[in-house]
Design an enzyme around this catalytic site. Structure first.
Site, PDB file in Angstrom:
ATOM      1  N   CYS A 114      54.123   5.494  45.119  1.00 17.58           N
ATOM      2  CA  CYS A 114      55.402   6.115  45.412  1.00 17.58           C
ATOM      3  C   CYS A 114      55.219   7.509  46.001  1.00 17.58           C
ATOM      4  O   CYS A 114      54.578   8.356  45.396  1.00 17.58           O
ATOM      5  CB  CYS A 114      56.233   6.212  44.148  1.00 17.58           C
ATOM      6  SG  CYS A 114      56.554   4.610  43.444  1.00 17.58           S
ATOM      7  N   ASP A 136      50.840  11.355  49.156  1.00 20.18           N
ATOM      8  CA  ASP A 136      50.544  12.489  50.040  1.00 20.18           C
ATOM      9  C   ASP A 136      50.431  11.981  51.477  1.00 20.18           C
ATOM     10  O   ASP A 136      49.624  11.100  51.759  1.00 20.18           O
ATOM     11  CB  ASP A 136      49.216  13.115  49.583  1.00 20.18           C
ATOM     12  CG  ASP A 136      48.976  14.472  50.206  1.00 20.18           C
ATOM     13  OD1 ASP A 136      49.562  14.738  51.272  1.00 20.18           O
ATOM     14  OD2 ASP A 136      48.215  15.266  49.634  1.00 20.18           O
ATOM     15  N   GLU A 163      60.482  12.249  43.019  1.00 17.12           N
ATOM     16  CA  GLU A 163      60.458  12.462  44.460  1.00 17.12           C
ATOM     17  C   GLU A 163      61.645  11.734  45.094  1.00 17.12           C
ATOM     18  O   GLU A 163      62.297  12.248  45.996  1.00 17.12           O
ATOM     19  CB  GLU A 163      59.136  11.950  45.020  1.00 17.12           C
ATOM     20  CG  GLU A 163      58.718  12.550  46.326  1.00 17.12           C
ATOM     21  CD  GLU A 163      58.456  14.059  46.228  1.00 17.12           C
ATOM     22  OE1 GLU A 163      58.735  14.727  47.224  1.00 17.12           O
ATOM     23  OE2 GLU A 163      58.003  14.534  45.167  1.00 17.12           O
TER      24      GLU A 163
END
Lengths: 292, 469
Positions: free
Chosen positions: A188, A191, A268
């Site tokens: 998920c 980077d 996020e």
């Protein structure tokens, strides 16, 4: 990444955060130290119940655990990992989970602050879920978070089925999981590593996918979600090209409850929603081994 | 001063001896154990400029710079023209169009910045550390017909067809020179010798055809498998079902076995090392069933790698610490930064294992230790220490054929030692060592001025992980 070398974003008006005297630890450090002492050991471990109070234990404060978003997966970190999956002592991570021989079947790779981990633990109370995160302080935060959740859910024994470990899963995933052990793997908001020469540091590459195929069982599902369109295209391209993975149909993707959790429960994911960003999802199933 | 050989290789018959010093490969014909003569058949020297990578990189930059300058000029001219043309009819709508709209592809991104200065070639000045052009690895195809070497400066894999009958010194017939994007660290060939398998320092493995002279664009080659760790050794083998596999060992303690050519299917991973693995071998007399591996650990592992039971492959771990304990000296001290308080932390590692087919033994070489250790290895994978052979200098590398064992030393005076392998499982210094050595030394034209120019010949110990944070 050591605590000392990490640049700490300092907010205006919080003098304790930017103490000029290096011998006085910053507030965040003090907080983390206190928390660490509280649990005495670095690994998640539910010791004897410390207090009989029925009050819900407060969740740890995220602001004391912030760490920059990148970590170099190629450097030699101080990591604890078993020599082989056989030698992994899972009872340390799942101390109150009754079934001792139960295996981890869901892995959240790069679990960050653990939003998905916790949501999945609630949704799949029968399954063991492991979050893997490379950043020390972020891992510590998730440890504290799970500990707090377990404490406040003593009555219904929730969250005993999830745990977190500091690990470099690009290097040592097979040290933790046997062949075909995993059922679901989550990637998920990884980077993005925008620079071309950093692309090998991306978590989805055609060579790493072979390793994920090794730990995933036949029919297992690999979930990806990102808010970076380029990265989405990259992950899709590599997964499409890999002979061991096949994309789920749009219907399957839509109806999968994990997709919903992953889209809405991760930290996020929430942040992207707040900023009205896009979320790109691609899920793939692990195909049977071909005739070699 | 003659440079010692950093790589030595005997073919299966023991007749042909390959040796690499700096950037040259020599091929000698050894005339058996009775006469003791070494005849130079030919040599090849890598002549690619040591600053190849810098030049290549800057060639691209220069081209990019010129391209950008050209585009800039064109854009300016175009704007100028437009400005002139629109001067006559000035109205509100046109004015807005005068603002130059930069096409999207010309917007500089962080990776593609516009250069205002012409890039300079940053060649090292006087006093800079020397740039080495070094033959890193050498491998002979299974049929003895091809020699594959990997070079330093352009990170290339160079393939030669060997014409043993050629007498005018041109035994190495260059087939191709394939540059790679990362430095190759190990090479091997597929079971049928049709493909070269290249493992690099970045952890990726590539395959290229052996005989096809086509050279691929290194940026377009795609890895067939990869670790996220430097690869140290690669070998192809056949498993218990008769399927071909690739075995790869890395700095992160893993030995991975993947199928070939479907290398995206991982067969298994061998777990047991705690430190980097520098080498592994599949001794012939064990019918390919046993794998012996070693590196930074104080033990040697033997594996029944074909075992079908999950994770029962590790047969034994044979400790070697007691063998070398009293041989460690100041050369083995850990780097200052990682030294203990007493300052006596010593580290040792195994740099190479050489199987001795005739006596069913393996010879083990420790880095910076002037002794050779020979172990008995049974078909079942049982390893026991047999004998130690002290030698005059630290051993760099070694090679063996059926009857012969050759050691290369980090020494200027006697850089090679020839041993005969006896039936009674002993090694005996060949009576012809001196004549052989002289012939080989005379032929070796890799000369250096002083010791500082010498490449670091011990290059395994630095792989030890330091785990700083």
């Amino acid at each position: 990444m050591s605590t000392e070398s990490t640049p700490v974003p300092v907010k205006e008006g919080s003098p304790s955060e930017s103490s000029p005297d290096p011998s006085v630890p910053s507030k965040r450090k003090q907080y983390r130290q206190a928390k660490q002492e509280e649990r005495k050991t670095k690994q998640v471990k539910i010791a004897e119940p410390t207090s009989e109070s029925k009050e819900a234990k407060p969740l740890p404060k995220k602001r004391y655990y912030r760490q920059r978003a990148h970590s170099n997966p190629f450097s030699d970190h101080k990591l604890d990992y078993p020599i082989s999956p056989e030698q992994m002592d899972w009872s340390k991570l799942y101390p109150t989970d009754e079934s001792a021989d139960k295996q981890v079947t869901i892995a959240d790779i790069g679990c960050g602050y653990g939003g998905l981990l916790v949501a999945l633990a609630e949704h799949f109370p029968e399954r063991r879920i492991l979050g893997m995160e490379i950043r020390v302080q972020v891992t510590e935060y998730v440890e504290e978070r799970i500990r707090a959740l377990r404490e406040s859910h003593k009555d219904d024994a929730k969250f005993n089925n999830c745990a977190v470990i500091r690990a470099n899963s690009m290097k040592f995933l097979p040290n933790f999981f046997r062949r075909g052990q995993l059922d679901k793997m989550f990637f998920c908001f990884p980077d993005p590593h925008f620079k071309q020469r950093k692309h090998k540091a991306r978590i989805i590459t055609n060579t790493l996918l072979s390793e994920y195929a090794y730990v995933l069982k036949e029919g297992g599902i690999l979930y990806t979600i990102t808010d970076v369109f380029d990265l989405h295209e990259w992950m899709k391209k590599h997964l499409d090209e890999h002979p061991m993975f096949e994309r789920l149909s749009p219907q399957e993707e839509q109806s999968d409850v994990c997709v919903d959790i992953m889209t809405n429960a991760t930290e996020e994911g929430k942040k992207v929603s707040r900023n009205n960003g896009n979320k790109y999802i691609a899920c793939y199933t692990r195909l049977p081994n071909p005739e070699v | 001063m003659k440079h010692p050989f950093q790589h030595v290789l005997l073919d299966k018959t023991g007749e042909y001896f390959f040796a690499a010093a700096i950037n040259s490969v020599f091929l000698f014909k050894l005339s058996g154990s009775d006469s003791g003569d070494a005849k130079l058949l030919g040599s090849w020297t890598d002549e690619v400029d040591p600053y190849y990578t810098i030049r290549k990189h800057h060639k691209e930059l220069l081209e990019q710079y010129e391209q950008q300058q050209k585009e800039k000029k064109e854009r300016e001219e175009k704007l100028k023209k437009e400005a002139e043309g629109s001067n006559d009819t000035v109205n509100e709508n046109n004015k807005r169009e005068l603002v130059p709209e930069i096409p999207e592809e010309q917007i500089p991104t962080s990776t593609k910045q516009i250069m205002n200065k012409k890039p300079k070639l940053p060649l090292p000045g006087p006093g800079a550390p020397p740039t080495y052009t070094y033959i890193r690895d050498m491998c002979l195809s299974r049929n003895n017909r091809y020699l594959i070497v990997t070079t330093d400066n352009d990170k290339a894999v160079v393939v030669f067809e060997i014409d043993y009958s050629n007498t005018d010194g041109n035994v190495f017939k260059l087939i191709k020179r394939q540059p790679m994007s990362k430095r190759p660290s190990a090479v091997c060939t597929s079971m049928d010798d049709s493909t070269i398998i290249i493992a690099d320092k970045f952890g990726d493995v590539y395959s290229i055809p052996m005989t096809d002279p086509t050279v691929f664009d290194d940026s377009k080659l795609k890895p067939i498998l990869g670790h996220v760790s430097m690869l140290t050794c690669v070998q192809n083998a056949v498993d218990e079902e008769g399927k071909e596999v690739i075995m790869t060992a890395d700095r992160d303690e893993h030995i991975r076995i993947s199928y070939f050519p479907k290398s995206y299917v991982i067969k298994k991973i061998l777990f047991g090392h705690r430190e980097f693995i520098s080498c592994f071998v599949l001794p012939k007399w064990c019918d390919g069933k046993v794998l012996v591996s070693a590196g930074g650990d104080p033990y040697i592992c033997t594996w029944i790698w074909q075992s079908t039971g999950e994770l029962k492959e590790l047969k034994s771990k044979v400790s070697v610490e007691s063998l070398v304990k009293d041989k460690l000296n100041e050369k083995h001290l850990a780097p200052e930064k990682f030294q203990n308080e007493a300052g006596d932390l010593v580290e040792f590692c195994i740099s190479k294992i050489v199987p001795l087919n005739k006596t069913q033994q393996i010879a083990v070489i420790f880095e910076k230790i002037p002794s050779l250790f020979v172990f008995d290895l049974t078909k079942e994978g049982d390893l026991t220490f047999a004998r130690e052979y002290p030698v005059h200098s630290d051993i760099i590398t070694a090679t063996a054929s059926n009857d012969q064992f050759i050691c290369s030393f980090d020494a200027m005076d006697q850089c090679l030692q020839f041993f005969d392998i006896n039936d009674d499982k002993t090694l005996q210094v060949s009576p012809h060592t001196e004549t052989l050595l002289k012939a080989i030394d005379d032929a070796n034209d890799a000369v250096i001025g002083d010791i500082d120019e010498m490449i670091p010949l011990f290059n395994v110990y630095y792989m030890r992980k330091r785990r700083e944070h």
